[in-house]
Scaffold this motif. Sequence first.
Motif, PDB file in Angstrom:
ATOM      1  N   HIS A  42      11.863  18.196 -15.971  1.00  0.00           N
ATOM      2  CA  HIS A  42      11.138  17.632 -17.559  1.00  0.00           C
ATOM      3  C   HIS A  42      10.359  18.863 -18.191  1.00  0.00           C
ATOM      4  CE1 HIS A  42      14.515  14.729 -16.632  1.00  0.00           C
ATOM      5  NE2 HIS A  42      13.493  14.310 -17.760  1.00  0.00           N
ATOM      6  N   LEU A  43       9.722  19.450 -17.896  1.00  0.00           N
ATOM      7  CA  LEU A  43       8.370  20.663 -17.731  1.00  0.00           C
ATOM      8  C   LEU A  43       8.578  21.360 -19.014  1.00  0.00           C
ATOM      9  CD1 LEU A  43       7.552  22.324 -14.837  1.00  0.00           C
ATOM     10  CD2 LEU A  43       6.081  20.042 -16.419  1.00  0.00           C
ATOM     11  N   SER A  44       7.736  21.127 -20.174  1.00  0.00           N
ATOM     12  CA  SER A  44       8.325  21.479 -21.479  1.00  0.00           C
ATOM     13  C   SER A  44       7.598  23.471 -21.733  1.00  0.00           C
ATOM     14  CB  SER A  44       7.034  20.960 -22.620  1.00  0.00           C
ATOM     15  OG  SER A  44       5.850  21.736 -21.888  1.00  0.00           O
ATOM     16  N   THR A  45       7.115  24.057 -20.214  1.00  0.00           N
ATOM     17  CA  THR A  45       7.188  25.409 -19.469  1.00  0.00           C
ATOM     18  C   THR A  45       8.367  25.768 -19.373  1.00  0.00           C
ATOM     19  OG1 THR A  45       4.797  24.641 -18.862  1.00  0.00           O
ATOM     20  CG2 THR A  45       5.729  26.689 -18.170  1.00  0.00           C
ATOM     21  N   ALA A  46       8.897  26.376 -19.523  1.00  0.00           N
ATOM     22  CA  ALA A  46      10.068  27.735 -19.559  1.00  0.00           C
ATOM     23  C   ALA A  46       9.757  27.719 -17.854  1.00  0.00           C
ATOM     24  CB  ALA A  46      10.862  28.651 -20.196  1.00  0.00           C
ATOM     25  N   VAL A  47      10.165  27.380 -17.449  1.00  0.00           N
ATOM     26  CA  VAL A  47      10.975  28.292 -15.640  1.00  0.00           C
ATOM     27  C   VAL A  47      12.112  28.592 -14.646  1.00  0.00           C
ATOM     28  CG1 VAL A  47      10.201  27.110 -13.206  1.00  0.00           C
ATOM     29  CG2 VAL A  47       9.117  26.157 -15.045  1.00  0.00           C
ATOM     30  N   VAL A  48      11.767  29.679 -14.254  1.00  0.00           N
ATOM     31  CA  VAL A  48      13.018  30.904 -13.799  1.00  0.00           C
ATOM     32  C   VAL A  48      12.785  31.228 -12.628  1.00  0.00           C
ATOM     33  CG1 VAL A  48      14.272  33.068 -14.185  1.00  0.00           C
ATOM     34  CG2 VAL A  48      13.546  31.736 -16.133  1.00  0.00           C
ATOM     35  N   GLN A  49      13.648  30.302 -11.455  1.00  0.00           N
ATOM     36  CA  GLN A  49      13.148  30.674  -9.827  1.00  0.00           C
ATOM     37  C   GLN A  49      14.233  32.384  -9.545  1.00  0.00           C
ATOM     38  OE1 GLN A  49      14.691  27.327  -7.019  1.00  0.00           O
ATOM     39  NE2 GLN A  49      14.534  28.868  -5.728  1.00  0.00           N
ATOM     40  N   LEU A  50      14.105  32.716  -8.890  1.00  0.00           N
ATOM     41  CA  LEU A  50      14.942  34.211  -8.723  1.00  0.00           C
ATOM     42  C   LEU A  50      14.694  34.560  -7.037  1.00  0.00           C
ATOM     43  CD1 LEU A  50      12.965  37.193 -10.256  1.00  0.00           C
ATOM     44  CD2 LEU A  50      15.269  34.988 -11.336  1.00  0.00           C
ATOM     45  N   ASN A  51      16.005  34.556  -6.638  1.00  0.00           N
ATOM     46  CA  ASN A  51      15.753  35.078  -4.974  1.00  0.00           C
ATOM     47  C   ASN A  51      15.726  36.352  -4.250  1.00  0.00           C
ATOM     48  OD1 ASN A  51      17.961  37.013  -5.368  1.00  0.00           O
ATOM     49  ND2 ASN A  51      19.585  35.238  -4.836  1.00  0.00           N
ATOM     50  N   ARG A  52      15.445  36.559  -3.258  1.00  0.00           N
ATOM     51  CA  ARG A  52      14.786  37.895  -3.257  1.00  0.00           C
ATOM     52  C   ARG A  52      15.466  39.189  -3.617  1.00  0.00           C
ATOM     53  NH1 ARG A  52      11.569  38.287   1.553  1.00  0.00           N
ATOM     54  NH2 ARG A  52      11.854  40.166   1.396  1.00  0.00           N
ATOM     55  N   GLU A  53      16.914  38.751  -4.095  1.00  0.00           N
ATOM     56  CA  GLU A  53      17.551  40.227  -4.588  1.00  0.00           C
ATOM     57  C   GLU A  53      17.236  39.974  -6.165  1.00  0.00           C
ATOM     58  OE1 GLU A  53      19.236  38.392  -2.273  1.00  0.00           O
ATOM     59  OE2 GLU A  53      18.475  39.853  -0.552  1.00  0.00           O
ATOM     60  N   LEU A  54      15.768  39.484  -6.483  1.00  0.00           N
ATOM     61  CA  LEU A  54      15.781  38.951  -7.882  1.00  0.00           C
ATOM     62  C   LEU A  54      16.802  38.718  -9.247  1.00  0.00           C
ATOM     63  CD1 LEU A  54      13.431  41.861  -9.087  1.00  0.00           C
ATOM     64  CD2 LEU A  54      12.707  39.462  -7.785  1.00  0.00           C
ATOM     65  N   GLN A  55      17.937  37.705  -7.972  1.00  0.00           N
ATOM     66  CA  GLN A  55      18.778  36.762  -8.616  1.00  0.00           C
ATOM     67  C   GLN A  55      18.186  35.463  -9.535  1.00  0.00           C
ATOM     68  OE1 GLN A  55      21.462  37.424  -5.714  1.00  0.00           O
ATOM     69  NE2 GLN A  55      23.125  39.489  -6.804  1.00  0.00           N
ATOM     70  N   ASP A  90       7.416  41.660  -1.631  1.00  0.00           N
ATOM     71  CA  ASP A  90       6.741  42.768  -0.935  1.00  0.00           C
ATOM     72  C   ASP A  90       4.904  41.661  -0.313  1.00  0.00           C
ATOM     73  OD1 ASP A  90       9.010  43.788  -0.261  1.00  0.00           O
ATOM     74  OD2 ASP A  90       8.290  45.655  -1.861  1.00  0.00           O
ATOM     75  N   SER A  91       4.025  41.705  -1.321  1.00  0.00           N
ATOM     76  CA  SER A  91       3.193  41.311  -1.144  1.00  0.00           C
ATOM     77  C   SER A  91       2.605  39.988  -0.705  1.00  0.00           C
ATOM     78  CB  SER A  91       1.822  42.661  -2.005  1.00  0.00           C
ATOM     79  OG  SER A  91       2.216  41.572  -3.300  1.00  0.00           O
ATOM     80  N   GLY A  92       3.842  39.204  -1.550  1.00  0.00           N
ATOM     81  CA  GLY A  92       3.365  37.931  -1.340  1.00  0.00           C
ATOM     82  C   GLY A  92       1.884  37.531  -2.983  1.00  0.00           C
ATOM     83  N   HIS A  93       1.284  38.505  -3.481  1.00  0.00           N
ATOM     84  CA  HIS A  93       0.640  38.076  -4.314  1.00  0.00           C
ATOM     85  C   HIS A  93       1.051  37.353  -5.759  1.00  0.00           C
ATOM     86  CE1 HIS A  93      -1.959  41.190  -1.996  1.00  0.00           C
ATOM     87  NE2 HIS A  93      -1.828  39.927  -1.610  1.00  0.00           N
ATOM     88  N   PRO A  94       0.531  36.312  -7.180  1.00  0.00           N
ATOM     89  CA  PRO A  94       0.797  36.091  -7.597  1.00  0.00           C
ATOM     90  C   PRO A  94       0.844  36.907  -9.165  1.00  0.00           C
ATOM     91  CG  PRO A  94      -0.303  34.732  -6.794  1.00  0.00           C
ATOM     92  CD  PRO A  94      -0.033  35.619  -5.860  1.00  0.00           C
ATOM     93  N   GLY A 101       9.501  30.434   2.121  1.00  0.00           N
ATOM     94  CA  GLY A 101       9.900  29.952   3.267  1.00  0.00           C
ATOM     95  C   GLY A 101       9.514  29.645   4.153  1.00  0.00           C
ATOM     96  N   SER A 102      10.343  28.509   4.638  1.00  0.00           N
ATOM     97  CA  SER A 102      10.159  28.118   6.394  1.00  0.00           C
ATOM     98  C   SER A 102       9.995  28.800   7.142  1.00  0.00           C
ATOM     99  CB  SER A 102      11.486  26.936   6.378  1.00  0.00           C
ATOM    100  OG  SER A 102      13.011  27.976   6.583  1.00  0.00           O
ATOM    101  N   LEU A 103      10.677  30.073   6.681  1.00  0.00           N
ATOM    102  CA  LEU A 103      10.022  31.038   7.949  1.00  0.00           C
ATOM    103  C   LEU A 103       9.125  31.886   7.613  1.00  0.00           C
ATOM    104  CD1 LEU A 103      13.711  31.960   9.041  1.00  0.00           C
ATOM    105  CD2 LEU A 103      12.231  30.729  10.691  1.00  0.00           C
ATOM    106  N   ASN A 104       8.041  31.287   6.729  1.00  0.00           N
ATOM    107  CA  ASN A 104       7.157  32.069   6.625  1.00  0.00           C
ATOM    108  C   ASN A 104       7.439  33.306   5.788  1.00  0.00           C
ATOM    109  OD1 ASN A 104       3.944  31.415   6.102  1.00  0.00           O
ATOM    110  ND2 ASN A 104       3.619  32.589   8.105  1.00  0.00           N
ATOM    111  N   TYR A 105       7.996  33.580   4.753  1.00  0.00           N
ATOM    112  CA  TYR A 105       8.176  34.686   4.505  1.00  0.00           C
ATOM    113  C   TYR A 105       9.207  34.569   3.533  1.00  0.00           C
ATOM    114  CZ  TYR A 105      13.354  34.512   4.360  1.00  0.00           C
ATOM    115  OH  TYR A 105      14.172  33.722   4.437  1.00  0.00           O
ATOM    116  N   ILE A 106       8.719  35.278   2.551  1.00  0.00           N
ATOM    117  CA  ILE A 106       8.624  34.892   0.613  1.00  0.00           C
ATOM    118  C   ILE A 106      10.133  34.824   0.918  1.00  0.00           C
ATOM    119  CG2 ILE A 106       8.769  35.878  -1.611  1.00  0.00           C
ATOM    120  CD1 ILE A 106       5.568  35.565  -0.286  1.00  0.00           C
TER     121      ILE A 106
END
Length: 357
Positions: free
Chosen positions: A8-21, A64-68, A95-100
Amino acid sequence: MHSLLIDHLSTAVVQLNRELQIEYLNPSAEMLLEVSRRRIYGHDLTSAFSEDEKSAKDLWDAIDSGHPFTKREAEITLTTGKSLLCDYTVTPVLGSLNYIESLLIELHPRDRMKRISQEDELIANHQTSKELIRGLAHEIKNPLGGIRGAAQLISRAFSDEALKDYTQVIIEESDRLRDLVDRLLGPRQLPQYKALNIHRVLERVNQLISVEADGQIELVRDYDPSIPDVVGDEAQLIQAVLNVVRNAMQALLQDQSNGSKKIVLSTRALRQFTIGAKRHRLVCKISITDNGPGIPDHIMKTLFYPMVSGRPDGTGLGLSIAQSVIHQHSGIIECNSVPQHTEFNILIPIEKLSVTG
């Protein structure tokens, strides 16, 4: 991550996995990027949009860095070939294992903000114009009534028919001026709202224009049959759309340089779309596109003002009346024009029927 809140956000949001898919797009992203999320899940980001080679490197660096990071005024290219100017922020998600585990991309189109600002200006100008015309109409119609009444009294006092002809001219011209003022004011009746199929409106317009064009213009229909009923006054909507399409037809017929004359009527549903300052869950977009000579730049800013016309024989009332009708339906008419491509977009919110009559 696929929560109803993000949907319901008006902001466009895209989620990628670690393979940029692509793992997820919310409806606002679908609308902005002009893609269907069901068709591109599991595909590379380039199946939705692309920027440059450096942008892909920045995404890998964020994993790799975890920096936004945030990019301003980035020019992205959609799969349709359309370019968009936008700001976007990339945020790594742990994620749950403390990696990106994934990346979230929030897209903020700059041209959309510009469009909203232009709409606000258009609405404000139209409202100012209406108030000015209303006041002017009042000042004109009052003395007109006196002139007409005086001419009638004088006519009765004359026995000479030749002199009566002169008073009849005064009466007829007073009536003509009164009718012109009434047309400037737009529809005099309040809309009779009811649920209706917008394609029935367009089919009626198509039928009328086909007769008027007499085979000189190709009329193309590109409808989205899934659009729900809109709430409106059918007769007034027919008049508004007809005014816009007739304007396109007349421009094409006067263009001697173009042998292939075409008008395209199309409909689309827009989700989470902003008209002026208000965001609507669903909006009906009616597009009227022609391949005529285009609208001169000096007319564009005053296009919907009364008495403004690009044709020597034009009254300049058609588009003004159309805009008034669409405003009464909480919508707006926008226009973009370059030579060989003029597009009028009529935007009407699709709301539940909340009025009677």
